[in-house]
Design an enzyme around this catalytic site. Sequence first.
Site, short mmCIF file in Angstrom:
data_model
loop_
_atom_site.label_atom_id
_atom_site.label_comp_id
_atom_site.label_asym_id
_atom_site.label_seq_id
_atom_site.Cartn_x
_atom_site.Cartn_y
_atom_site.Cartn_z
N HIS A 21 90.66 -49.55 28.94
CA HIS A 21 89.83 -49.18 30.09
C HIS A 21 89.18 -50.38 30.76
O HIS A 21 88.70 -50.29 31.89
CB HIS A 21 88.79 -48.12 29.69
CG HIS A 21 87.60 -48.65 28.96
ND1 HIS A 21 87.47 -48.60 27.59
CD2 HIS A 21 86.46 -49.23 29.40
CE1 HIS A 21 86.32 -49.11 27.23
NE2 HIS A 21 85.68 -49.51 28.31
N ASP A 29 93.05 -47.01 23.49
CA ASP A 29 92.14 -47.85 24.28
C ASP A 29 92.28 -49.33 23.91
O ASP A 29 91.31 -50.08 23.89
CB ASP A 29 90.69 -47.41 24.11
CG ASP A 29 89.81 -47.89 25.26
OD1 ASP A 29 90.35 -48.24 26.33
OD2 ASP A 29 88.58 -47.96 25.08
N SER A 56 82.61 -53.46 25.64
CA SER A 56 83.94 -52.89 25.45
C SER A 56 85.00 -53.98 25.36
O SER A 56 85.05 -54.88 26.21
CB SER A 56 84.28 -51.97 26.62
OG SER A 56 83.44 -50.85 26.64
#
Length: 323
Positions: A69, A99, A175
Amino acid sequence: MALPAPDTRPDDALLLDAYSATVADAVDRIGPAVCRIERIAPAASARQAGGQGSGFVISPDGLIVTNSHVVGDARAVRVAMPDGSSCEGRVLGSDPDTDIALVRADGAFTDIAPLGDSKLLRRGQITIAIGNPLGFEWTVTAGVVSAIGRSMRAATGRLIDDVIQTDAPLNPGNSGGPLVSSGGEVIGVNTAMIRGAQGIAFAVASNTTNFVISEIIRFGRVRRAFIGVSADTVALPRRAALLAQVSSRSAVRLRSVEPEGPAAQAGLKEGDIIAAMDGHAITGVDDLVRLLDAGRIGRETACKVLRRTGVSQITVMPTARNG
């Protein structure tokens, strides 16, 4: 010659100093390999707003792991290192189902963040998150492993298996950054936090990350067999292991079984414990992910299943996982 004076500090102070030194040493080893990732728009090479996160270098030739993402649909990213240098990188592949994405950056790199073996993790073990939360570059937070073998839902709607739950604080921008052990190895890739909940954050385990990376390098994408289950890693009592004729101390318990999926059609049920697949011990969710590769699509696969009624041999026919 005078002997050094004994350390008279309280035991708690000594323990805190040891803890601080452990965290600092791990950060010194991994921190220089952690980078900031920014998407580059296809047109005019302008940066896309909001497309920013963290990543870490895993090889001298510029392979970088980050979140799917974080890169989104971008084919190119800008990579900024802690020493102030920056370069462009191309996205080699992205797997929204876990992911995880892999980037190849231009240039040679001397600081590497090695992937460790997440199967060795224990609850309560120290975890260290390094990244760029909320734009604050190369920030360090620490906590412990709260749980292992969790499942969480990816942006695609599918469940990511083999997820580490930690209380190391994460924020947007973390992230794609590494979750690091006290030994200075990457044990997971930080992927999500739960808004409004303190002390609950998640990272994709390093063993699953390794599998995804190898698939992207070989095929440009992750090929999977699909049986339609989500699962958790659980302890396997010695008596149950003897009954199943396996030597492992853990297995996987099915959390859910998709109606009409291959597992349901074969007779697998929620709560079943899978101890082996085609003679290979299933000691954790990462084993299940790894064994369900493209080679098992359309091939009868024997599962050794533990239930309260005893041990059963159930044959599943995996299908191709599309999307």
